[in-house]
Write an enzyme that holds these catalytic residues in place. Structure first.
Site, PDB file in Angstrom:
ATOM      1  N   LYS A 134       3.997   0.745   9.865  1.00 30.73           N
ATOM      2  CA  LYS A 134       4.109   1.994   9.108  1.00 30.73           C
ATOM      3  C   LYS A 134       3.469   3.161   9.866  1.00 30.73           C
ATOM      4  O   LYS A 134       3.955   4.287   9.797  1.00 30.73           O
ATOM      5  CB  LYS A 134       3.463   1.834   7.722  1.00 30.73           C
ATOM      6  CG  LYS A 134       4.387   1.173   6.713  1.00 30.73           C
ATOM      7  CD  LYS A 134       3.886   1.321   5.299  1.00 30.73           C
ATOM      8  CE  LYS A 134       2.767   0.379   4.983  1.00 30.73           C
ATOM      9  NZ  LYS A 134       2.425   0.372   3.545  1.00 30.73           N
ATOM     10  N   GLU A 152       0.866  -1.173   0.000  1.00 30.59           N
ATOM     11  CA  GLU A 152       0.000   0.000   0.000  1.00 30.59           C
ATOM     12  C   GLU A 152       0.912   1.235   0.000  1.00 30.59           C
ATOM     13  O   GLU A 152       1.811   1.328   0.845  1.00 30.59           O
ATOM     14  CB  GLU A 152      -0.886   0.011   1.238  1.00 30.59           C
ATOM     15  CG  GLU A 152      -1.840  -1.167   1.325  1.00 30.59           C
ATOM     16  CD  GLU A 152      -2.549  -1.216   2.662  1.00 30.59           C
ATOM     17  OE1 GLU A 152      -3.479  -0.406   2.886  1.00 30.59           O
ATOM     18  OE2 GLU A 152      -2.170  -2.052   3.495  1.00 30.59           O
ATOM     19  N   ARG A 189       5.126 -13.044  10.184  1.00 31.44           N
ATOM     20  CA  ARG A 189       5.852 -11.768  10.172  1.00 31.44           C
ATOM     21  C   ARG A 189       7.152 -11.947  10.942  1.00 31.44           C
ATOM     22  O   ARG A 189       7.184 -12.575  11.998  1.00 31.44           O
ATOM     23  CB  ARG A 189       5.002 -10.692  10.841  1.00 31.44           C
ATOM     24  CG  ARG A 189       5.652  -9.314  10.855  1.00 31.44           C
ATOM     25  CD  ARG A 189       4.859  -8.368  11.761  1.00 31.44           C
ATOM     26  NE  ARG A 189       3.544  -8.083  11.224  1.00 31.44           N
ATOM     27  CZ  ARG A 189       3.291  -7.113  10.349  1.00 31.44           C
ATOM     28  NH1 ARG A 189       4.266  -6.352   9.906  1.00 31.44           N
ATOM     29  NH2 ARG A 189       2.060  -6.909   9.930  1.00 31.44           N
TER      30      ARG A 189
END
Length: 560
Positions: free
Chosen positions: A272, A35, A262
């Site tokens: 982020k 994104e 992750r």
């Protein structure tokens, strides 16, 4: 790829099984789908290496797709930075795609779902909808708008599209199951109204698809065979498949979502949102601050693409989240730089050394090897003179028996130069040493072929010639966070763990050859660590970032 060549991780096992069950190898296609709402971080680096690595191993195309469905947080700057990071890591994508490329198709498919009675327009507030969602142990309750007629839903949705309603007044929801044990299946939102300028489509749209609606359908439109994502998307897989069920053409490849763990890195954050906080609140100088876990920060600090790829390969792919010690990443960086970084001389805590018996005004240019790891050894010239800088810690007036550097009455070799002997010191009024006086053995020059030059002494120290030395700003970095897992305690703000001493700026002196260096050139400052040229560096003012120390701390950690 031959399965005999290496043991397969579970993602590769899934792919191999699909190929065995009839999926044609030429139908394999992967993608990396960021994104564009921030800069990529070390977690993204692992995902990049996974997807593009599979593309290389299977000789399959990999798309770079920007899931740009939220114009309020997305910017062209982030798109450009992401492309730069992927290229810097050494990968090439087959197609550059954007979810916004598919806005019309996604809208058309939403209309199809409305006509099938599988989507409806809701005008409740977000608070009302949240209450109706229920809890993980209690089913939700139906929206009073759930049974609007198809005609009314089509009319409202078209008017949403035309911009007749303000932000937040209407949403389009999928009609699935308000009693599902998976709360994501309780009539999730597919579209929301956002009168916001989009970095690619401008003001063409004022309704935007939600990520869950756009993501799987984008995979399908691009004919991605395997949609790989991190574990937090595991509950989303059921929704991913439900959306595909409603538009899937059996003659085409159906994407398969699978999840991997992750990889969190100690002493960092990889959210982020939190990285943006650090930037906006000026705890760091920007997204590319060398203390940041962003790819751009690691690049500026001097980490190499090969070291990051090797780090991703070393930690591998797993099914459980875990915390990786940052020392392992530093080990990978050090291992790569050891092979490629020239050895140069720099002094970061200088004290003046005067060779009293060296001729006044004389200078020599001595030969120094660039890197002993080179297959074909190369050399450079370094200047030598009567007055030098050495590291303050390399001299002690009185030292214990295991101190093999310079003391009064003992000898050491100056790297690439002569053997010297400490004779006396000069001190200021506070007792601090300001000068060290020594003598040199004129016949002991390194590589001169004389018996004296072959003479062995226990210590070797580095130096720079004062008349030739170039002043440099040197930025030395420590961990950005004092806690190994600043995200681990949800009751404590992660910023409480920010290390106030994460950056030290010092003035050092380097040999003159470094005036020819350019941004991101790597060097080993002998006996001090690995450094690289910062983007702030100019011909008038050299600036270096410390990349990593010489000592391998991870080897010790791994043995505990």
């Amino acid at each position: 790829m031959s399965t005999e060549e290496k043991s397969l991780n579970f993602i590769e096992q899934i792919i191999e099984e699909d190929l065995k069950n009839g999926l044609s190898k030429d139908k394999l296609r992967f993608r990396f789908p960021p994104e564009p709402n921030g800069y990529l971080h070390v977690g993204h680096a692992s995902a990049i290496c996974l997807n593009f690595g599979l593309g290389i191993d299977y000789n399959a195309p990999v798309n770079l797709r920007f899931d740009d469905t939220n114009p309020s947080k997305e910017e062209q700057e982030y798109v450009d930075a992401i492309k730069r990071d992927v290229e810097w890591l050494g990968y090439k994508w087959d197609k550059e795609c954007y979810a916004s490329d598919y806005f019309q198709q996604l809208y058309d498919w939403a209309v199809v779902l409305i006509k099938k009675g599988k989507a409806y327009v809701d005008n409740q507030s977000s608070e009302e909808m949240a209450k109706q969602k229920g809890t993980p142990t209690q089913p939700g309750t139906d929206s009073p708008n759930r049974n609007r007629s198809v005609e009314e839903n089509l009319d409202l949705f078209e008017r949403m599209r035309k911009g007749e309603f303000p932000n937040g007044s209407y949403v389009l929801r999928a009609k699935i199951d308000m009693s599902s044990t998976n709360m994501l299946m309780r009539d999730p939102i597919m579209y929301r109204i956002m009168h916001a300028h989009h970095h690619r489509t401008g003001n063409d749209w004022c309704i935007y698809p939600m990520y869950d609606w756009a993501h799987g359908e984008s995979d399908y439109l691009e004919q991605v065979s395997h949609s790989l994502c991190t574990l937090e998307f595991l509950p989303h897989r059921e929704l991913y498949d439900w959306f595909l069920d409603n538009i899937y053409d059996t003659s085409k490849v159906r994407p398969k979502q699978r999840e991997f763990a992750r990889r969190n890195l100690s002493h960092t954050v990889v959210s982020k949102r939190k990285l943006l906080q650090l930037v906006e609140e000026k705890h760091v100088t920007g997204w590319d601050d060398p203390r940041m876990s962003t790819i751009s920060g690691m690049r500026r600090r001097g980490y190499t693409p090969a070291s990051i790829r090797n780090f991703a390969k070393t930690i591998g792919i797993a099914k459980r989240d875990n915390l990786i010690d940052v020392s392992l990443l530093e080990f990978c960086v050090r291992e790569d730089l050891n092979k490629i970084a020239p050895r140069v001389m720099a002094v970061l805590d200088p004290v003046k050394l005067i060779i009293t018996n060296y001729p006044e005004g004389q200078e020599e240019w001595l030969e120094a090897e660039n890197n002993p790891e080179e297959e074909v050894m190369t050399y450079r010239k370094v200047p030598f003179s009567k007055e030098l800088y050495i590291e303050r810690e390399d001299f002690q007036e009185e030292a214990h028996k295991k101190f093999f550097r310079l003391t009064l009455g003992t000898e050491v070799r100056l790297k690439n130069a002569y053997i010297i002997k400490g004779e006396s010191v000069v001190k200021d009024e506070n007792g601090n040493i300001t000068e060290i006086h020594c003598t040199y053995d004129v016949d002991s020059k390194s590589g001169s072929g004389t018996e004296a030059s072959k003479r062995k002494v226990k210590g070797t120290i580095h130096w720079v010639s004062i008349p030739h030395a170039k002043e440099a700003e040197v930025r030395v970095y420590d961990r950005l966070f004092t806690h190994e897992n600043p995200d681990g305690n949800k009751e404590v703000d992660f910023k409480e763990f920010i290390n106030p001493n994460s950056l030290s700026v010092i003035t050092g002196y380097v040999e003159p050859s470094l005036t020819q260096s350019k941004e991101l050139d790597h060097f080993q400052f002998q006996r001090l660590g690995y450094f690289c040229v910062d983007k702030d560096s100019t011909a008038e003012k050299l600036v270096f970032n410390k990349t990593v120390g010489l000592r391998d701390t991870w080897a010790k950690v791994s043995q505990q």
